[in-house]
Design an enzyme around this catalytic site. Structure first.
Site, PDB file in Angstrom:
ATOM      1  N   LYS A 153       0.849  -1.206   0.000  1.00  0.00           N
ATOM      2  CA  LYS A 153       0.000   0.000   0.000  1.00  0.00           C
ATOM      3  C   LYS A 153       0.885   1.255   0.000  1.00  0.00           C
ATOM      4  O   LYS A 153       0.659   2.183  -0.773  1.00  0.00           O
ATOM      5  CB  LYS A 153      -0.925  -0.001   1.232  1.00  0.00           C
ATOM      6  CG  LYS A 153      -2.040  -1.028   1.147  1.00  0.00           C
ATOM      7  CD  LYS A 153      -2.825  -1.209   2.439  1.00  0.00           C
ATOM      8  CE  LYS A 153      -3.773  -2.396   2.296  1.00  0.00           C
ATOM      9  NZ  LYS A 153      -4.564  -2.709   3.484  1.00  0.00           N
ATOM     10  N   GLN A 190      -4.555  -1.092   9.532  1.00  0.00           N
ATOM     11  CA  GLN A 190      -4.472  -2.463   9.005  1.00  0.00           C
ATOM     12  C   GLN A 190      -5.066  -3.453  10.005  1.00  0.00           C
ATOM     13  O   GLN A 190      -4.758  -3.414  11.200  1.00  0.00           O
ATOM     14  CB  GLN A 190      -2.998  -2.811   8.696  1.00  0.00           C
ATOM     15  CG  GLN A 190      -2.792  -4.142   8.013  1.00  0.00           C
ATOM     16  CD  GLN A 190      -3.381  -4.206   6.603  1.00  0.00           C
ATOM     17  OE1 GLN A 190      -3.558  -3.195   5.936  1.00  0.00           O
ATOM     18  NE2 GLN A 190      -3.709  -5.393   6.146  1.00  0.00           N
ATOM     19  N   ASP A 197     -11.110   2.935   3.644  1.00  0.00           N
ATOM     20  CA  ASP A 197     -11.444   1.504   3.631  1.00  0.00           C
ATOM     21  C   ASP A 197     -12.960   1.298   3.540  1.00  0.00           C
ATOM     22  O   ASP A 197     -13.428   0.205   3.205  1.00  0.00           O
ATOM     23  CB  ASP A 197     -10.983   0.856   4.951  1.00  0.00           C
ATOM     24  CG  ASP A 197      -9.756  -0.023   4.800  1.00  0.00           C
ATOM     25  OD1 ASP A 197      -9.527  -0.548   3.695  1.00  0.00           O
ATOM     26  OD2 ASP A 197      -9.034  -0.183   5.803  1.00  0.00           O
TER      27      ASP A 197
HETATM   28  N1  GUN Z   1      -6.545  -6.571   6.326  1.00  0.00           N
HETATM   29  C1  GUN Z   1      -6.764  -7.377   5.256  1.00  0.00           C
HETATM   30  N2  GUN Z   1      -7.386  -6.693   4.275  1.00  0.00           N
HETATM   31  C2  GUN Z   1      -7.572  -5.440   4.726  1.00  0.00           C
HETATM   32  C3  GUN Z   1      -8.155  -4.266   4.166  1.00  0.00           C
HETATM   33  O1  GUN Z   1      -8.651  -4.242   3.029  1.00  0.00           O
HETATM   34  N3  GUN Z   1      -8.133  -3.152   4.950  1.00  0.00           N
HETATM   35  C4  GUN Z   1      -7.620  -3.157   6.189  1.00  0.00           C
HETATM   36  N4  GUN Z   1      -7.657  -2.018   6.898  1.00  0.00           N
HETATM   37  N5  GUN Z   1      -7.072  -4.226   6.760  1.00  0.00           N
HETATM   38  C5  GUN Z   1      -7.050  -5.356   6.013  1.00  0.00           C
END
Ligand code: GUN
Length: 297
Positions: free
Chosen positions: A54, A98, A121
């Site tokens: 990311k 995350q 998100d």
């Molecule tokens: N953990 C696994 N996938 C995601 C996601 O799309 N967003 C977040 N914040 N955590 C994750």
């Protein structure tokens, strides 16, 4: 028939190129780029690898990117205070925490503390509600469903009046994509059925689908005879089914029997290289949208 492959890797490239242009425009117009903070708590290898990707993507687009890594034992109060700091930071337009978080932290409390207008998100209940209302209200769509819808649209699949069957009812994929496909609008206007573990005849529903979206997390769940000839199949499953001894990498399979499905479907997403690459791409797209929204105020 051999299905046309809908490549997430290729569509990602197209969208990132479009976003690069948008980021330049935003910088010229407002004097600052989109800003994203990624908060990682602890050191789970899977989370580190997601966050690293990311951060790398955000930097490659020219974002103002803060990677805020926190120790596993950070208190809930300190994490809430950190979120409040970024809620009040005018250079930050997207806040990503995350998941999963360590057990001593209530992840609902944390996600609910993020300003919904910076919740790229789209996990905050306000954004879940906005998605349900649809139209202009739905400022952020959750990243994986948003990626699925982009793939459907960019592959030229007709959605208006199409029978869409969604296999799986998770909060992150199944429920939101079902709502999105049923809304009024481009890439939607579909007739949607959600099927799940208690559905009586999965096969019968899947066979009706012009667009079959499978997010069950069960390798090879969807058999070739469940697929309507010429339909579009979107496989969201990422299942580790073994290890390649030469490369040391996991062997990944989707929820659909891909090789056989290719002989029946009209269009299909592969695993890997299908929906997977779209999630981070849509996170970037949400951040750019958020930056425009905040900077134009
Ligand atoms: N953990 C696994 N996938 C995601 C996601 O799309 N967003 C977040 N914040 N955590 C994750």
């Amino acid at each position: 028939m051999t299905a046309e492959i809908i490549s997430g890797t290729e569509i990602r490239k197209e969208i990132l190129a479009e976003l690069e242009v948008e980021v330049k425009e935003i910088k010229e117009k407002y004097g600052k780029p989109p800003g994203l903070v990624t908060i990682l708590v602890g050191s789970s290898p899977a989370s580190i690898s997601y966050v690293t990707l990311k951060v790398k993507t955000a930097i490659s687009l020219g974002f103002h990117e803060i990677q805020d890594d926190q120790p596993e034992d950070i208190s809930e109060a300190d994490l809430l205070a950190l979120i409040e700091k970024y809620n009040n930071d005018d250079d930050i337009h997207g806040i990503l925490v995350q998941l999963p978080l360590p057990k001593h932290i209530d992840d609902k409390k944390i996600l609910n503390a993020i300003n919904p207008d910076k919740d790229v998100d789209a996990f905050h209940p306000v954004n879940v509600g906005r998605l349900m209302i649809g139209g202009e209200e739905a400022i952020f769509a959750p990243c994986t469903p948003a990626g699925i819808q982009e793939m459907i649209v960019r592959s030229g699949t007709e959605t208006s009046g199409a029978e869409v069957v969604v296999v799986g009812r998770s909060n992150i994929v199944g429920k939101p994509i079902a709502i999105m496909m049923a809304q009024k609008g481009v890439g939607a206007n579909s007739t949607v059925t959600i099927v799940h573990t208690r559905t009586k005849d999965l096969a019968a529903h899947c066979k009706r689908a012009d667009i079959l979206i499978v997010a069950a997390g069960v390798p090879n769940l969807v058999k070739p005879e469940w697929i309507k000839p010429g339909s579009t199949v979107i496989d969201v499953g990422v299942n580790r089914v073994g290890m390649n001894e030469k490369t040391g990498k996991a062997i990944l399979r989707g929820d659909v029997d891909y090789d056989e499905a290719c002989k029946i479907a009209g269009k299909i997403t592969p695993v890997p290289g299908g929906v997977g690459p779209m999630t981070i791409t849509m996170l970037m797209k949400n951040t750019v949208k958020s930056a425009r929204m905040h900077l134009s105020k």
